[in-house]
Structure formats: C-alpha cells, structure tokens
Write a protein that holds these residues in place. Structure first.
Motif, PDB file in Angstrom:
ATOM      1  N   THR A 122       0.848  -1.175   0.000  1.00 38.84           N
ATOM      2  CA  THR A 122       0.000   0.000   0.000  1.00 38.84           C
ATOM      3  C   THR A 122       0.887   1.229   0.000  1.00 38.84           C
ATOM      4  OG1 THR A 122      -1.751  -1.122   1.190  1.00 38.84           O
ATOM      5  CG2 THR A 122      -1.771   1.265   1.239  1.00 38.84           C
ATOM      6  N   VAL A 123       0.824   2.004  -1.074  1.00 39.66           N
ATOM      7  CA  VAL A 123       1.628   3.211  -1.174  1.00 39.66           C
ATOM      8  C   VAL A 123       0.797   4.427  -0.786  1.00 39.66           C
ATOM      9  CG1 VAL A 123       2.947   4.675  -2.726  1.00 39.66           C
ATOM     10  CG2 VAL A 123       3.117   2.204  -2.915  1.00 39.66           C
ATOM     11  N   LEU A 124      -0.370   4.584  -1.385  1.00 40.34           N
ATOM     12  CA  LEU A 124      -1.244   5.703  -1.044  1.00 40.34           C
ATOM     13  C   LEU A 124      -2.685   5.194  -0.935  1.00 40.34           C
ATOM     14  CD1 LEU A 124       0.017   8.661  -3.285  1.00 40.34           C
ATOM     15  CD2 LEU A 124       0.263   8.409  -0.829  1.00 40.34           C
ATOM     16  N   VAL A 139      -6.307  13.123  -6.001  1.00 40.24           N
ATOM     17  CA  VAL A 139      -5.553  11.885  -6.201  1.00 40.24           C
ATOM     18  C   VAL A 139      -4.249  12.148  -6.941  1.00 40.24           C
ATOM     19  CG1 VAL A 139      -5.587   9.610  -7.294  1.00 40.24           C
ATOM     20  CG2 VAL A 139      -7.640  10.474  -6.170  1.00 40.24           C
ATOM     21  N   THR A 140      -4.311  12.853  -8.059  1.00 39.81           N
ATOM     22  CA  THR A 140      -3.118  13.056  -8.869  1.00 39.81           C
ATOM     23  C   THR A 140      -2.124  13.992  -8.189  1.00 39.81           C
ATOM     24  OG1 THR A 140      -4.294  14.777 -10.093  1.00 39.81           O
ATOM     25  CG2 THR A 140      -4.278  12.578 -11.036  1.00 39.81           C
ATOM     26  N   ARG A 191      -7.713  20.571 -10.776  1.00 36.59           N
ATOM     27  CA  ARG A 191      -7.686  19.325 -10.025  1.00 36.59           C
ATOM     28  C   ARG A 191      -8.513  18.252 -10.726  1.00 36.59           C
ATOM     29  NH1 ARG A 191      -8.580  19.621  -4.920  1.00 36.59           N
ATOM     30  NH2 ARG A 191      -9.756  17.692  -4.665  1.00 36.59           N
ATOM     31  N   GLY A 192      -8.412  17.021 -10.209  1.00 38.10           N
ATOM     32  CA  GLY A 192      -9.215  15.935 -10.730  1.00 38.10           C
ATOM     33  C   GLY A 192     -10.668  16.071 -10.308  1.00 38.10           C
ATOM     34  N   THR A 202      -5.473   1.622  -6.129  1.00 36.63           N
ATOM     35  CA  THR A 202      -4.720   2.563  -6.948  1.00 36.63           C
ATOM     36  C   THR A 202      -3.469   1.869  -7.457  1.00 36.63           C
ATOM     37  OG1 THR A 202      -5.451   4.442  -5.627  1.00 36.63           O
ATOM     38  CG2 THR A 202      -3.522   4.771  -6.999  1.00 36.63           C
ATOM     39  N   VAL A 203      -3.303   1.814  -8.767  1.00 36.22           N
ATOM     40  CA  VAL A 203      -2.068   1.347  -9.377  1.00 36.22           C
ATOM     41  C   VAL A 203      -1.540   2.489 -10.233  1.00 36.22           C
ATOM     42  CG1 VAL A 203      -0.971  -0.331 -10.903  1.00 36.22           C
ATOM     43  CG2 VAL A 203      -2.853  -1.040  -9.428  1.00 36.22           C
ATOM     44  N   PHE A 204      -0.401   3.034  -9.852  1.00 42.33           N
ATOM     45  CA  PHE A 204       0.211   4.121 -10.610  1.00 42.33           C
ATOM     46  C   PHE A 204       1.498   3.624 -11.230  1.00 42.33           C
ATOM     47  CE2 PHE A 204       3.255   7.814 -10.435  1.00 42.33           C
ATOM     48  CZ  PHE A 204       2.856   8.323 -11.661  1.00 42.33           C
TER      49      PHE A 204
END
Length: 556
Positions: A122-124, A139-140, A191-192, A202-204
């Motif tokens: 888990t990163v974010l 998010v971004t 913003r988003g 979330t996969v970035f």
C-alpha cells in the motif's frame, strides 16, 4: 487355566509387535533446508507425526502391507508416497516443493506503485491522499509526490519523467477516462474531478505498464472503485463556501447498495476574506451530483454502476504576453457527464470475466477578451492583437467497451489474460477569432491484447504481453511488446526489470493545426530495487525513455 491365559497374552504381544512398523526420517525443502511443522499421516488411519525444528519425525505404525503416506505443510505442495509396512524399520528422506502463494509470491512492479490489494504494497490509500500536504484531497496531486513524477504548478495532469501531462492516462474500472481533470485554465493547474474515497485500489505506473492498457506514452493511473459499503449512511455538510449531502443504502442481505450525492461550492466568501493573487472577475462556482448502484450477482460476481454530472464556471484575467498594458480576460463554462458500468464474474474454477463500458461527454464554452488596465474591452485591428479576442465551443464525447478474460494455468498463480476494446471518440470544435472555423474529429479506435503472468517460483516471476492497436482517424495500426520480470530478495526486498514500447495519438488541439500527424512513440527501459516494510518504502530506480515522432511546438 492361568498358564493358558499367560500363553495367549505372550502370543498376542508377539503378533502385535510383528504388525507394528517403526517409521522415522526427515523432511527437507527443495533447497535442502529442514522443514518444521510438516504433518505426516498414513491414509485412513490414526498413525502419523509432525516434524520438529530440524525436520525430523518418528512414529510407530500399526498398519501393514502397502499403505499411502500423506505429507503436507503450509506453503508447500502436498506429497503422497507408497510405503511397505512389514515390521522392518523405515528411514525416509522426503522433499517438499514450495507452493505458489499469493501472500508470498513476488509482485512484478517495475515502474509502478500499487495499493490495490491488502496482500501487496500500500503506497497511497484514500486517507493518505486527503492527508498529503498540499495535495488538497486530489488523487493526482498526491501521486505527484512519488518518485518519477514532477510538480508542475501551471498545468493539470501527471507529469512523468519529463513528459507532458497528456502523456499519462487515467483508467477507472479498466476503461479510459477522457476528461479526468477539470477543463484547463491559463497558467493554473486544475484538479481531478473524482473524490479519492470513490476508489479502493490505486495502481500508478510511471513506465512499463500492462499490455491491457494503451495510448499513454509515459504512464498510467489505474483506479478501481469500491464495492459494497460497510453499512448504510447519510451525510450533510455545510461550510462557508458551500454545502453537500448524500445517502448510501445497503440492503439487509448486504448483497446490493445504491446511493446519491450532491454538492455546491462557491468560493466568493473565501475570496472576500483572503486576497487572491490570480485576478478573478468571475468567482469559481461548482455544482456536482453523482449516483451509484452495486449488486453482487453471485458469490464471485459484482456489477457496479457510477455516474456523475458536473457544472462549473469562472473567469480570470492574466497579463498579455505581447503588451504590459493589456490583459486577457478568460471566461469558462463547463458541463461534464460521465457514466461507468462494469461487471466481474468467475466462470468455473479457472476462468474470470471482466466486461466494462463507459460514456462521457464534455462541453466547454470559452470566451477570451482583450482588456486594458481599467478592465475595459479593447479592439485592436492589427496582429497579434486582432486574434486575441476569441471564442471556443468545444464538445467531446467518448463511448467505449472492453472485455478481458483470465485463464489460470495449472495449479499455481500463472495467469493468461486476453481481450479487446473498442473506443469511439468524437470532437466537435468551433473556434472564432477573426474567422469562424468548425472542425469535427471522429475516431474508431480498436485494440486487442494478451498478457501472461508466469510464476516460476515464489521468488521469480515474469509478465509478458503484446498489444495491437488501430486508429481509423490516423488509418494506422501498431503492435507492441511489453515485458517485465521481478526477483524477490529476502522477505522485504525485490529487484525488477521492464521493457516496453508505447504509442499515443496526437492531442486534438495538435490535429486541429496539422491533421496529418501520426502516432508518437516511446520506448521504456527500467531497472529498480525496492525495500518495503510497515513503516517505510525505499526505492532506487534507473530509467531510460526514448521518444520517436514526438510532436513539437515552436513560436509562429
């Protein structure tokens, strides 16, 4: 009589001793290390034992003849061996092979940060996003704090490894989002549109991403919406700049839910209290509403629908680049509708199906006027000032459908994924300055893809994929490879490598200037090492990206 009883007891004890067989030995792993805690049993009997810390076991078996010895241990493949029990001692040396286990297996993550699964890193999380300093619950904006991205304050988007914001795409539940950000403003980053609490995963990827996704030169942000809520809930929010309310209902069987939300924001009270550096002549105001339903179609199936409508307007003045005495008054009204329907289901023991469709439409009404220092409109009939006043009526739509099949291979974790997608883009743009120009761009974009996850051991895995794409607008097709692999170094660390070729269509504003533009291309080479524990993530990475046919702009 007593002598007879004594004789029978002696004979019985001798028969019993003859029928008992001592069994002992050791159980080892494939690497020759002793395996503790392994269980051994003779099938259909109560005879057996458990290995100690040295892998040693010993027991006495009361069965006779040919019997089946069963051996099992957590994290290892079971073993069955035929043994002959005839009273003679048995000394066995058994080897168990490690089983493929999602909890222990290496994850191929070259170029990506993943927070989609509790079994993985888990990163974010959603809480991380809203508590990241300066991210403002976007998010971004939170992702721009991760390695491989750049902080750009005057334009929206994810800027990955020197690329522009248009080179990273966003996908929700597997399908592309055409207008993830609010419409662009001069020299300000927007913003988003979506709340971080809408997403559970979330996969970035800042490079080397999966063959299931395309049309992004630099990276991909892959978001998965939440399933059923934990309980029914209602919310009401009142602040100095707006109000909001929502309701989410979960049925008694916890098999379905529905909900709706509405919010209104007007920044006038805040701007009156806090002086703003940007010169707003129309204060930003936003309306937003969304609705959803989620249904468990079976024990393994989930149908999800989400739709949102947003309307916003604002006006801002910026200095004119050609004259210190003039300003550009930029006004925007935006309308956006987005809807997404997805379905996941397990088909038998080895097959999975994903199907998704989405529709979006975005309308921008833009007016730009040339003004003097007193904020009065000016008309100057020579270049470059004659083209400064302009208006744009832009409507863009996207309809798409995507299907992915998963086929598990063998009894391990290896999986073959394949499928296809169809996207229909339509842009209708009217532009007026000294002339009126109307342009319609239509593209039927088709893609087929296949990807194989190969788990050689729990410590070594590879992902091999390919993708075929065709654009009717550009009348061109591309076929590209994607390869990545990872090796686990200890319990916490792993090393990864990735290679891939990525294509992207020119942006619509580029095609308006030059309709003969073709695909741009980027080739990625990535090598990284990451070490993860409960309190920190360490990551070191080497990255090389080569562009071909990149669209460049220059002053006219």
């Amino acid at each position: 009589m007593n002598h007879l009883i004594l004789l029978l007891l002696v004979l019985f004890s001798q028969v019993t001793a003859i029928s008992q067989t001592p069994v002992k030995g050791r159980i080892l792993t494939a690497k020759g290390k002793p395996l503790s805690g392994a269980s051994l049993t003779i099938k259909d009997s109560y005879d057996g034992a458990t290995t100690d810390s040295t892998g040693y076991f010993e027991f006495t078996c009361n069965e006779s003849g040919r019997q089946l010895l069963q051996v099992s241990a957590i994290g290892y493949k079971g073993l069955e061996e035929v043994v002959e029990l005839n009273g003679s001692p048995l000394n066995l040396r058994l080897v168990l092979k490690e089983a493929m286990d999602e909890l222990k297996a290496v994850v191929v993550t070259a170029g990506s940060f993943e927070a989609s699964d509790s079994k993985r890193t888990t990163v974010l999380s959603s809480i991380d996003v809203v508590t990241t300093a300066s991210a403002n619950a976007d998010v971004t904006a939170a992702l721009r704090t991760l390695p491989g991205t750049q902080q750009i304050g005057e334009k929206e988007g994810l800027f990955v490894r020197g690329g522009s914001g248009e080179e990273a795409r966003v996908f929700i539940d597997g399908t592309l989002v055409n207008n993830f950000f609010y419409s662009a403003l001069p020299d300000l980053a927007t913003r988003g549109r979506f709340s971080p609490f809408l997403f559970k995963g979330t996969v970035f990827s800042s490079g080397g991403y999966s063959a299931l996704y395309g049309q992004a030169l630099s990276g991909a942000l892959i978001l998965e919406t939440i399933d059923l809520p934990e309980q029914s809930s209602a919310s009401v929010g009142i602040s100095s700049v707006g109000l909001s309310g929502g309701y989410q209902h979960l049925n008694k069987k916890k098999s379905a839910s529905w909900g709706a939300n509405y919010g209104y924001t007007n920044l006038l009270p805040y701007f009156e209290l806090v002086k703003q550096r940007p010169d707003y002549f129309r204060v930003p105001a936003f309306h937003g509403a969304d609705a959803n339903f989620r249904v468990k179609t079976s024990k393994t199936g989930m149908l999800k629908f989400y739709a949102t409508f947003q309307q916003n307007q604002l006006g801002i003045r910026t200095p004119d680049i050609d004259s210190a005495a003039l300003k550009n008054a930029f006004g925007l009204k935006n309308y956006n509708l987005y809807a997404n329907l997805s379905w996941k289901e397990r088909l038998g023991k080895k097959w999975k199906l994903y199907a998704g469709t989405s529709y979006s439409i975005n309308q921008d009404d833009i007016q730009n006027r040339l003004q003097n220092s007193d904020n009065k409109d000016q008309v100057i009939n020579f270049l470059p000032f004659s083209t400064k006043p302009f208006s744009v009526d832009s409507r863009s739509g996207l309809f798409q459908f995507k299907t992915v099949f998963d086929r598990r291979i063998g009894t391990g974790l290896s999986v073959l994924r394949f499928g296809g997608e169809w996207l229909y883009f339509r842009d209708n743009i009217g532009f007026r300055d000294t002339l009126l120009r109307q342009t319609v761009l239509e593209d039927q974009f088709k893609a087929a893809f296949a990807e194989l996850d190969v788990y050689i051991t729990n410590n070594l895995a590879a992902k091999i994929g390919t993708r075929l794409e065709h654009s009717s607008l550009l009348n061109r097709a591309n076929m590209v490879p994607r390869i990545s692999m990872a090796y686990k170094l200890g319990e916490k660390g792993q090393a990864s490598l990735a290679y891939g070729i990525f294509y992207q269509k020119p942006e619509r504003n580029q095609l308006l200037v030059n309709p003969l533009l073709q695909f741009t291309k980027a080739t990625h080479y990535i090598a990284n090492y990451q070490l993860i524990n409960s309190s920190y993530t360490f990551r070191a990475e080497a990255f090389y990206k080569k562009y071909d046919d990149l669209v460049k702009t220059f002053p006219g």
